[in-house]
Design a protein around this motif. Structure first.
Motif, PDB file in Angstrom:
ATOM      1  N   LEU A   5       0.832  -1.202   0.000  1.00  0.00           N
ATOM      2  CA  LEU A   5       0.000   0.000   0.000  1.00  0.00           C
ATOM      3  C   LEU A   5       0.868   1.254   0.000  1.00  0.00           C
ATOM      4  N   ILE A   6       1.905   1.238   0.842  1.00  0.00           N
ATOM      5  CA  ILE A   6       2.812   2.386   0.925  1.00  0.00           C
ATOM      6  C   ILE A   6       3.502   2.638  -0.413  1.00  0.00           C
ATOM      7  N   SER A   7       3.925   1.554  -1.062  1.00  0.00           N
ATOM      8  CA  SER A   7       4.664   1.692  -2.315  1.00  0.00           C
ATOM      9  C   SER A   7       3.808   2.258  -3.440  1.00  0.00           C
ATOM     10  N   ASN A   8       2.478   2.170  -3.301  1.00  0.00           N
ATOM     11  CA  ASN A   8       1.589   2.666  -4.348  1.00  0.00           C
ATOM     12  C   ASN A   8       1.103   4.089  -4.101  1.00  0.00           C
ATOM     13  N   CYS A  15      -1.409   9.487 -10.587  1.00  0.00           N
ATOM     14  CA  CYS A  15      -2.699   9.339 -11.268  1.00  0.00           C
ATOM     15  C   CYS A  15      -3.566  10.584 -11.097  1.00  0.00           C
ATOM     16  N   LEU A  16      -3.432  11.263  -9.954  1.00  0.00           N
ATOM     17  CA  LEU A  16      -4.157  12.527  -9.759  1.00  0.00           C
ATOM     18  C   LEU A  16      -3.638  13.585 -10.725  1.00  0.00           C
ATOM     19  N   CYS A  57       4.557  16.461  -5.862  1.00  0.00           N
ATOM     20  CA  CYS A  57       4.283  15.652  -4.667  1.00  0.00           C
ATOM     21  C   CYS A  57       4.585  14.167  -4.878  1.00  0.00           C
ATOM     22  N   ASP A  58       4.358  13.650  -6.089  1.00  0.00           N
ATOM     23  CA  ASP A  58       4.622  12.214  -6.278  1.00  0.00           C
ATOM     24  C   ASP A  58       6.109  11.908  -6.143  1.00  0.00           C
ATOM     25  N   GLY A  59       6.954  12.798  -6.662  1.00  0.00           N
ATOM     26  CA  GLY A  59       8.389  12.598  -6.509  1.00  0.00           C
ATOM     27  C   GLY A  59       8.826  12.730  -5.058  1.00  0.00           C
ATOM     28  N   ARG A  63      10.494   9.736  -2.730  1.00  0.00           N
ATOM     29  CA  ARG A  63      11.760   9.869  -2.002  1.00  0.00           C
ATOM     30  C   ARG A  63      11.565   9.623  -0.505  1.00  0.00           C
ATOM     31  N   ALA A  64      10.491  10.170   0.040  1.00  0.00           N
ATOM     32  CA  ALA A  64      10.251  10.038   1.477  1.00  0.00           C
ATOM     33  C   ALA A  64       9.945   8.594   1.873  1.00  0.00           C
ATOM     34  N   LEU A  65       9.236   7.875   1.007  1.00  0.00           N
ATOM     35  CA  LEU A  65       8.821   6.502   1.322  1.00  0.00           C
ATOM     36  C   LEU A  65       9.762   5.452   0.729  1.00  0.00           C
ATOM     37  N   HIS A  66      10.769   5.924  -0.005  1.00  0.00           N
ATOM     38  CA  HIS A  66      11.685   5.001  -0.697  1.00  0.00           C
ATOM     39  C   HIS A  66      10.882   4.020  -1.557  1.00  0.00           C
ATOM     40  N   ALA A  67       9.943   4.601  -2.307  1.00  0.00           N
ATOM     41  CA  ALA A  67       9.028   3.775  -3.104  1.00  0.00           C
ATOM     42  C   ALA A  67       9.234   4.034  -4.595  1.00  0.00           C
TER      43      ALA A  67
END
Length: 241
Positions: A5-8, A15-16, A57-59, A63-67
């Motif tokens: 879930l976090i990685s998505n 998508c937004l 925000c997606d970038g 970076r923050a979530l290492h996703a």
């Protein structure tokens, strides 16, 4: 499951961005209609602006979530093409049509914006040297320019078809040009390393308060000029590999 879930989360934000871009495309065909207290053109500005926020925000989330993921990279490019390539192309398509009383051959020159935007993103995805500096005008900057140009054309005076087409060709070709352009992203807050970024930020504020939304176009022109003549500044020497 939680990690999945976090990685998505970054992909969901991307998508937004895409949803905003598609919505901007829809409103562009209602260019001069009043909708909810705003003209269709103004809704296009808003949704392209919202797409730019989600693109940032997606970038930041990745970076923050290492996703990071290959899927996210491709999805980001596809979303950017719609929001910052196709949407501005359709915005200008309908602006030219509005001032000419309908679609004419002038209108179809705006397709260059979308095509060169696609080429610019494709080149970016396969060029490992564009992490800190860019080759050619970034596609979000292209979109910001057309927001400003359309604002100037409707709030001041339409510059005419030949001038408009000249700008379309110039900005479109700038996206695929080999010219090095400095990144506008801050990686630190030091003045020496970010002098040109602070100048652009200050100029954007001044342009906005003196000319309104049209000031965005002047900001991007300044960005192009500074990139062309400032390649030897301290921050560029740090960035160019």
């Amino acid at each position: 499951m939680f990690r999945k879930l976090i990685s998505n989360i970054p992909n969901s934000i991307t998508c937004l961005n895409l949803v905003c871009g598609v919505t901007a495309c829809i409103f562009s065909f209602r260019f001069s209609e009043m909708i909810g207290g705003l003209y269709g053109m103004e809704w296009v500005w808003i949704f392209i602006g919202a797409a730019a926020i989600f693109d940032f925000c997606d970038g930041a989330a990745a970076r923050a979530l290492h996703a990071y993921s290959d899927l996210g990279k491709q999805l980001d490019s596809l979303s950017d093409l719609v929001s910052f390539g196709v949407a501005p192309s359709l915005l200008m398509f309908n602006l030219i049509g509005c001032y000419n009383g309908g679609w004419e051959w002038w209108s179809f020159t705006t397709l260059m914006i979308a095509v060169c935007g696609a080429l610019r993103l494709a080149k970016f995805n396969i060029d490992d040297s564009q992490h800190d500096t860019f080759r050619g005008l970034p596609i979000p900057a292209n979109a910001i320019f057309w927001i400003g140009f359309s604002a100037w054309s409707t709030m001041n005076v339409y510059p005419g078809n030949w001038v408009t087409v000249a700008f379309i060709v110039f900005i479109a070709l700038m996206m695929i040009s080999p010219m090095r352009m400095f990144s506008l992203k801050f990686t630190s807050w030091g003045m020496e390393a970010n002098l040109r970024r602070y100048i652009i930020l200050a100029a954007a504020v001044i342009f906005f308060f003196t000319t309104g939304i049209a000031g965005f176009a002047w900001t991007i022109i300044l960005y192009i000029i500074m990139s062309a003549f400032g390649s030897k500044s301290p921050d560029s020497r740090q960035q160019i590999k």
